[in-house]
Design an enzyme around this catalytic site. Structure first.
Site, PDB file in Angstrom:
ATOM      1  N   GLU A  45      -5.235  -5.300  10.457  1.00 29.69           N
ATOM      2  CA  GLU A  45      -4.263  -3.865  10.759  1.00 29.69           C
ATOM      3  C   GLU A  45      -4.488  -3.451  11.956  1.00 29.69           C
ATOM      4  O   GLU A  45      -5.350  -2.412  12.155  1.00 29.69           O
ATOM      5  CB  GLU A  45      -4.328  -2.928   9.455  1.00 29.69           C
ATOM      6  CG  GLU A  45      -4.086  -3.668   7.993  1.00 29.69           C
ATOM      7  CD  GLU A  45      -3.417  -2.775   7.140  1.00 29.69           C
ATOM      8  OE1 GLU A  45      -2.647  -2.789   6.723  1.00 29.69           O
ATOM      9  OE2 GLU A  45      -4.177  -1.566   6.993  1.00 29.69           O
ATOM     10  N   LYS A  74       0.361   4.065  -0.544  1.00 29.09           N
ATOM     11  CA  LYS A  74      -0.444   5.455   0.267  1.00 29.09           C
ATOM     12  C   LYS A  74      -0.256   6.648  -0.497  1.00 29.09           C
ATOM     13  O   LYS A  74      -0.068   6.404  -1.835  1.00 29.09           O
ATOM     14  CB  LYS A  74      -0.103   5.694   1.734  1.00 29.09           C
ATOM     15  CG  LYS A  74      -0.053   4.412   2.442  1.00 29.09           C
ATOM     16  CD  LYS A  74       0.145   4.788   4.060  1.00 29.09           C
ATOM     17  CE  LYS A  74       0.073   3.342   4.925  1.00 29.09           C
ATOM     18  NZ  LYS A  74       0.043   3.620   6.361  1.00 29.09           N
ATOM     19  N   HIS A 121      -9.466   1.009   4.939  1.00 26.36           N
ATOM     20  CA  HIS A 121      -8.148   1.338   5.638  1.00 26.36           C
ATOM     21  C   HIS A 121      -8.329   2.258   6.905  1.00 26.36           C
ATOM     22  O   HIS A 121      -9.265   3.141   6.664  1.00 26.36           O
ATOM     23  CB  HIS A 121      -7.172   1.678   4.607  1.00 26.36           C
ATOM     24  CG  HIS A 121      -5.703   1.610   5.171  1.00 26.36           C
ATOM     25  ND1 HIS A 121      -5.279   2.799   6.168  1.00 26.36           N
ATOM     26  CD2 HIS A 121      -4.656   0.876   4.977  1.00 26.36           C
ATOM     27  CE1 HIS A 121      -4.089   2.508   6.623  1.00 26.36           C
ATOM     28  NE2 HIS A 121      -3.478   1.522   5.903  1.00 26.36           N
ATOM     29  N   GLY A 171       2.452   2.024  10.733  1.00 28.93           N
ATOM     30  CA  GLY A 171       3.487   3.415  10.715  1.00 28.93           C
ATOM     31  C   GLY A 171       4.109   3.633  11.827  1.00 28.93           C
ATOM     32  O   GLY A 171       4.878   4.624  11.920  1.00 28.93           O
ATOM     33  N   ASN A 222       0.812  -1.182  -0.001  1.00 27.60           N
ATOM     34  CA  ASN A 222      -0.035  -0.167   0.118  1.00 27.60           C
ATOM     35  C   ASN A 222       0.865   1.182   0.067  1.00 27.60           C
ATOM     36  O   ASN A 222       1.265   1.352   1.025  1.00 27.60           O
ATOM     37  CB  ASN A 222      -0.932  -0.027   1.335  1.00 27.60           C
ATOM     38  CG  ASN A 222      -1.713   1.252   1.409  1.00 27.60           C
ATOM     39  OD1 ASN A 222      -1.880   1.992   0.518  1.00 27.60           O
ATOM     40  ND2 ASN A 222      -2.299   1.440   2.650  1.00 27.60           N
ATOM     41  N   SER A 256       3.625  -2.237  10.471  1.00 22.59           N
ATOM     42  CA  SER A 256       5.006  -2.225  10.480  1.00 22.59           C
ATOM     43  C   SER A 256       5.639  -3.455  10.159  1.00 22.59           C
ATOM     44  O   SER A 256       6.552  -4.019  10.870  1.00 22.59           O
ATOM     45  CB  SER A 256       5.503  -1.975  12.067  1.00 22.59           C
ATOM     46  OG  SER A 256       4.853  -0.456  12.051  1.00 22.59           O
TER      47      SER A 256
END
Ligand code: PEP
Length: 253
Positions: free
Chosen positions: A170, A13, A100, A176, A11, A215
């Site tokens: 997730e 982003k 998401h 992140g 992804n 991560s």
């Protein structure tokens, strides 16, 4: 247990410009192409909307699939700034990510919206990756499994099968942040998701892939993916460098 083919999904982003995105796509494509028919996993890159056609061209014929990061729930119309699932398909996508946590937070997307978007994706002939996950506050309050089950029930599209739908677990606190769920923490949630899926869609649950996201890196991917219900990864930061992304894919070999 049904054998499930791992999926390694990147992804991207809101990152990248034309030239570096083209190079990233070409780099992943070259790695995948070198494996030929022997690749033991599916691999997907999800660039920002304006890069989809360019990336689709760069990976064409390599075995790398292209996905989008969101779609609108309607087929067409007066929705300024939005993109329909059928246009994504036309532009070269075979997948779309919906729900998401960044979309849920930044755009106030509810489970009902996520479900409608997923159904629009399926209606357009795309496969969908439906994201769910708890916040740190919810985890600390002992609500992890309830939150994930509730999001799953609210977001899973009608008509979901093992062939057209993937779930991505997730944990929001791991996205992140460099904080990764332990393999045991992730497996506990993945197993609960599969058990809930079984109640919802019966035997299709055995073949449906459940990806971990948060991560994931080359150094932790193998241990995470060795868990019985973790069928690959949805990767953010580490998907932006060929060597890191491929390092994660290699952990699925
Ligand atoms: C994501 O946003 O889907 C994600 C998992 O990001 P990161 O890998 O950077 O945590």
């Amino acid at each position: 247990m049904t054998a499930r083919r791992p999926m390694i999904a990147g992804n991207w982003k809101m990152n990248g410009l034309l030239a570096d995105s083209k190079a990233l796509a070409a780099g992943v494509a070259a790695k995948r192409k070198a494996l030929g028919g022997s690749a033991p996993f599916d691999i997907l890159v999800c660039p920002p909307f304006p890069l989809i056609s360019t990336v689709a061209e760069a990976v064409s014929g390599s075995g790398v699939d292209v996905g989008a990061q969101d779609c609108h729930m309607n087929v067409s119309g007066a929705h300024t700034g939005d993109t329909s699932a059928s246009l994504l398909k036309d532009a070269g996508c075979s997948y779309v990510i919906v729900g998401h946590s960044e979309r849920r937070t930044d755009h106030a997307e509810t489970d009902a919206i996520v479900k409608a978007k997923a159904e629009a994706g399926l209606a357009a002939g795309l496969k969908v990756i439906v994201c769910i996950g708890e916040t740190l506050e919810e985890r600390e309050a002992g609500k992890t499994l309830d939150v994930n089950k509730s999001q799953l029930n609210g977001s899973l599209p009608t008509g979901a099968t093992a062939a057209n739908c993937i779930i991505a677990y997730e944990p929001v606190w791991a996205i992140g942040t460099g904080k990764v769920a332990t393999p045991e923490q992730a497996q506990e949630v993945h197993a609960a998701i599969r058990a809930e899926l079984k109640k919802m869609i019966g035997g299709e649950a055995d073949g449906m892939r459940i990806l971990y996201g948060g991560s994931m890196k080359p150094g932790n991917a193998a241990e995470l993916m060795s868990q019985g219900d973790i069928d690959g990864g949805l990767i953010g930061g580490a998907a932006l460098k060929v060597e890191d992304f491929w390092g994660i894919a290699a952990a699925a070999m």
